[in-house]
Structure formats: structure tokens, C-alpha cells
Design an enzyme around this catalytic site. Structure first.
Site, mmCIF file in Angstrom:
data_model
loop_
_atom_site.group_PDB
_atom_site.id
_atom_site.type_symbol
_atom_site.label_atom_id
_atom_site.label_comp_id
_atom_site.label_asym_id
_atom_site.label_seq_id
_atom_site.Cartn_x
_atom_site.Cartn_y
_atom_site.Cartn_z
ATOM 1 N N SER A 83 -10.019 -10.934 6.392
ATOM 2 C CA SER A 83 -9.120 -9.806 5.791
ATOM 3 C C SER A 83 -8.477 -10.558 4.848
ATOM 4 C CB SER A 83 -8.919 -9.227 6.795
ATOM 5 O OG SER A 83 -7.749 -8.412 6.355
ATOM 6 N N SER A 131 -6.897 -3.503 4.916
ATOM 7 C CA SER A 131 -5.699 -3.405 5.595
ATOM 8 C C SER A 131 -6.072 -4.689 6.351
ATOM 9 C CB SER A 131 -6.121 -2.267 7.134
ATOM 10 O OG SER A 131 -4.553 -2.221 8.338
ATOM 11 N N GLU A 132 -4.884 -5.336 7.216
ATOM 12 C CA GLU A 132 -4.563 -6.499 7.495
ATOM 13 C C GLU A 132 -5.828 -6.668 8.707
ATOM 14 O OE1 GLU A 132 -1.936 -4.903 6.788
ATOM 15 O OE2 GLU A 132 -0.485 -6.094 6.700
ATOM 16 N N ASN A 133 -6.612 -6.109 9.542
ATOM 17 C CA ASN A 133 -7.169 -5.770 10.292
ATOM 18 C C ASN A 133 -8.297 -5.726 9.944
ATOM 19 O OD1 ASN A 133 -7.316 -3.115 9.617
ATOM 20 N ND2 ASN A 133 -6.721 -2.400 11.377
#
Lengths: 226, 258
Positions: free
Chosen positions: A93, A50-52
Site C-alpha cells: 500500500s 487507503s493506507e490499509n
């Protein structure tokens, strides 16, 4: 003739899950794609990022399992971590994304064209005014090996979302390889839409009638199985 | 080694925040400096340039005042973010209208570009080339260059006057550890500001207590520390986060801004 039964959002997520090759590194965008994590089987050995900065998350957290510090791309849905998960910061990320480690990115979209371009960050054609919701979609679209889209086949007004050329500003000028809609599964190859699967009760003619670009019908055209 | 100053009041920790400052605000769901932002709301600074993932929530509740509230109150001059508008036409909010009308300036960046601009700012790199956004509106007017047959666009570093940071653990030397996905933008923003102010969930421990191998942000980047006091907000739960997003998107447009 079977009654027409369009796929619901969960079924569209399940179709996306079927199409992910075992062992892939996959990013799931906000909307229908975040639901994919519930349809993956452990033996597929898929790593979700996930981007986070969460690498290796699993299904959505059930009641009592929710940890406020573990969320997917929606930023509000709690997810579980799989054994072997790791956390990095936001720049790392996107470092792994830019480096090309993501095999498939699943995103929502407003429009997609046979050249593999798609639009999902701006809902109007206004002159460039710094208004929009890009999130991580442009980085992911520019750098992932494949892009899978999940979207309703038409707008609420019945206008096609699979079109000859995107009218809205694009997220990326190319890269989409698969489109899952509520009535069809379409692959995108060599500048063409190829109709591969249909929802129960939909014929190729039904689907072509609500598609804004020509569909080539796959020799293996069949009903989706979810 | 200079030690960060440890505060006991959120309001005192940000009291000297001048008008017309730039501010990095981390958070992607978790990891938001909720209590420092509420203090900034009370403090009254205006003319802020914000750097954050989105334009933030407008909460309404005093203890949850966020960037969205500052934007709607006219206290933000410019937002730099990966989300400046809702991706749903039905959810166009006040902040969006303020940007469209020009009352608030905006700079929209792909999220990875935003993160790398911040990282570059904290790493002493003035600019870099990325493939993200090539062939889209976000690359208009920017320098392009080909490397090994692929086209990249040049993006500039970001550096701010202040960063408000949310950490899980800290020691008196300012060393920070984040928890799970609350890490997100925190480590890179902590490195990319002249003054880095940190709200900490756990009691601040003596230097030497935390394992040096486990530190995410070295204390030399940290100027001020404060443990979230009694009555402060530890987490915005999922249900509340949803409620807040609703407020942000459905707030009516103020008169004269339509």
C-alpha cells in the site's frame, strides 16, 4: 447582505470532491476527508486508496452493508468496494504511495503556511519525544503529487490556522496546493495563499481578518457552490 | 517440509512467551490477533517490546485485552508505532502519559516507513532509504542521502521474537489467506519474526486443499496455528470498536504517573 453561513463538515468534504480531477487516484485521511467518498460520482472514475491496502473503495457502507473487514483510513468506518477493487498488504500500500501513484492526498491539519508546509501529527511544541500521531500522513505528504487540506479556519480560541509559518512541528515542509476551510477555499501557489471562494455571507475582509498570513484575492473570487 | 504445530488452546499456543520479548501485532481496525493478545494478557509476560500501528486499545473486557491494556499495566517496555499519541489534544490517554514520563520507551515512525521496516526485516534487507519524514522531527539524527537530486532518510529493518497473526483460512502446512482489509500488516509481520503464531477464523484444512496460487503467506514462515475456538472473538464490531477507542483515550492516568 447574506447571513454568514460557515460550511459544515459534509459541505467541506463536498468541496474537496469537486476539486478532484476525473480519473485521479486519491487517498483520503481521517476526519473530514473520509467523508469525501460519499460525494464522488461514478462518472468521475476516481480510485480511492487507503493506507490499509484497499484500492478502489466507494461510499460509506449503509446499514446492513457493513463488512467488518472493509474499512477506510479511520479503521472503524465501514466502506463499500467498487467493481475493480483490489486489496494489498500494508507495505505494498505504501509502495504505491512512495512510487508516486497518488495524485491527491486529502488530509486534516492544525496549521498550514503559504510555502505549502503543514502540521497535523503533533499538538504541542514539546521537544522531540517520540510522541505523536503520524499515521500515513508523512509518507503521503512526501510522495503525493498534490496535498489538499480540510480544516476549520481558526482554532476554538479563534486563532488562525492559516499562518505565515507553522508553529507546530511540520508533517511535510512543502506540497499543499489547496486548503478548504469552513469559510473559504484557498489555493497555495508560489509561496502565496490565494483566496478563491468564500462561504455564504463572508467577504474577503472577513476571511483576511481571521487569517494569519496575507491572502491574494483571485480575480475569480466567488461563493462556494455545494 | 516442517509442519506447524496445531494447538487447540490459545493459552497453550503462547505459554512459552518469555519476558523481555519483542512482538509484532498486526491490525488496522480488522486483522488484529484479538484472541492471542487476550491469552498473552492472561499469561503474564512483561518487558515486552511491541511493534504495531498504534499503541492499541485498552478494552477492560477480559476477552478483548489488547496491547493498550498491557501498556497500562506496565508490562510493555517499549512501543514502536505510527501512533504513540492521540491527534486530538482532548484525548491524551494513559499510554501517552507513560511515554511522556519515560515509564514506557517509544519509537515513532511514519506508517509507510514502519511497514517497510517490517517488510525489510522479513526480506533480509538491513536498511533502506525513504523520502517520508525528510524535513520533519522523525528524521532527526538519521543518515540522509541524495539520489537523483532528491533527499532520502535511512531507516533500519525490524525483526521480532514473535509475531501474532490473524488469518481467515489456513491449511495444515501453515499456508495462510487473509480476508479483505484484515490483511494489512499480517503478511509482512508473519515473515519478520522468529516464531510466528497464527489464529485462524475458519477450520484449518488439510494441506493440498487451498489453491497454491491464492496463498498470501507461505507456510514455511508459520510455526504455530490455532483455530479461534468456541467463545473466541471473531470480530470487534464497529460500535464496539468505537467504545474501545473511547476507553483507550479517556482512561484516567494512574496515580504517580501524572
Amino acid at each position: 447582505m447574506t447571513e454568514k453561513q460557515p460550511l459544515n463538515r459534509d459541505q467541506m468534504a463536498a468541496v474537496l470532491a469537486q476539486r478532484l480531477a476525473d480519473g485521479s487516484i486519491v487517498n483520503l485521511g481521517i476526519g473530514i476527508p473520509t467523508g469525501v467518498s460519499n460525494f464522488l460520482r461514478p462518472e468521475q472514475e476516481i480510485v480511492l486508496t487507503s493506507e490499509n491496502g484497499v484500492i478502489g473503495y466507494g461510499r460509506l457502507a449503509g446499514a446492513g452493508e457493513e463488512d467488518p473487514d472493509i474499512v477506510n483510513a479511520s479503521a472503524t468506518q465501514s466502506v463499500t468496494l467498487n467493481p475493480g477493487a483490489a486489496i494489498v498488504h500494508h507495505a505494498d500500500s505504501f509502495a504505491l504511495i512512495r512510487r508516486g501513484l497518488v495524485d491527491v492526498t486529502c488530509l486534516g491539519a492544525y496549521e498550514v503556511a503559504p510555502d505549502g508546509s503543514f502540521a497535523n501529527w503533533k499538538t504541542t511544541n514539546e521537544e522531540w519525544n517520540n510522541l505523536g500521531g503520524i499515521g500515513g500522513a508523512m509518507d503521503l505528504a512526501a510522495c503525493s503529487k498534490q496535498i489538499f487540506l480540510a480544516l476549520e479556519h481558526t482554532t476554538r480560541d479563534g486563532e488562525p490556522r492559516l499562518v505565515k509559518k507553522c508553529a507546530l512541528p511540520v508533517t511535510a515542509p512543502a506540497g499543499v496546493t489547496l486548503v478548504v476551510t469552513n469559510i473559504a477555499v484557498v489555493s497555495v501557489r508560489d509561496g502565496k495563499f490565494i483566496l478563491e471562494e468564500h462561504a455564504p455571507g463572508y467577504s474577503a475582509e472577513d476571511i483576511q481578518a481571521v487569517t494569519g498570513a496575507p491572502l491574494e484575492i483571485s480575480p475569480d473570487f466567488r461563493q462556494v457552490s455545494v | 517440509m516442517p509442519r506447524p504445530r496445531i494447538f487447540t488452546s490459545m493459552d497453550e499456543a503462547i505459554a512459552d512467551f518469555p519476558d523481555n520479548s519483542s512482538l509484532m501485532i498486526p491490525g488496522f481496525g480488522p486483522g488484529q490477533p484479538i484472541n492471542l493478545m487476550a491469552a498473552l494478557w492472561r499469561q503474564g509476560a512483561t518487558g515486552i517490546t511491541s511493534i504495531s500501528n498504534g499503541v492499541g486499545f485498552a478494552a477492560g473486557a477480559e476477552e478483548l485485552r489488547g496491547l493498550g491494556d498491557l501498556v497500562m499495566a506496565g508490562r510493555v517496555k517499549k512501543v514502536i508505532a505510527a501512533f504513540t499519541a492521540s491527534t486530538r489534544p482532548s484525548r491524551a490517554g494513559t499510554a501517552e502519559e507513560l511515554i511522556r514520563s519515560g515509564a514506557v520507551q517509544a519509537e515513532l515512525a511514519p506508517q509507510g516507513t514502519l511497514a517497510e521496516r517490517i517488510r525489510a526485516g522479513g526480506a533480509g534487507i538491513p536498511a533502506f532509504f525513504t523520502p517520508a519524514g525528510v524535513g520533519t522531527e522523525t528524521a532527526i539524527g538519521k543518515e540522509h542521502r541524495d539520489f537523483d537530486g532528491r533527499t532520502f532518510v535511512m531507516e533500519h529493518a525490524l525483526f521480532a521474537d514473535f509475531a501474532f497473526i490473524r488469518a481467515w483460512k489456513a491449511d495444515t502446512a501453515g499456508n495462510l489467506i487473509y480476508r479483505r482489509a484484515a490483511r494489512n500488516f499480517n503478511p509482512i509481520m508473519a515473515m519478520a519474526a522468529r516464531t510466528t503464531i497464527v489464529e485462524v477464523e475458519q477450520p484449518i484444512v488439510e494441506a493440498g486443499t487451498l489453491d497454491p496460487d491464492q496463498i498470501h503467506t507461505p507456510g514455511i514462515y508459520v510455526h504455530r496455528l490455532i483455530q479461534i475456538p468456541e467463545g473466541g472473538v471473531l470480530h470487534v464490531d464497529r460500535a464496539t470498536a468505537r467504545a474501545i477507542l473511547q476507553v483507550r483515550y479517556h482512561d484516567p492516568v494512574p496515580e504517580g504517573q501524572e
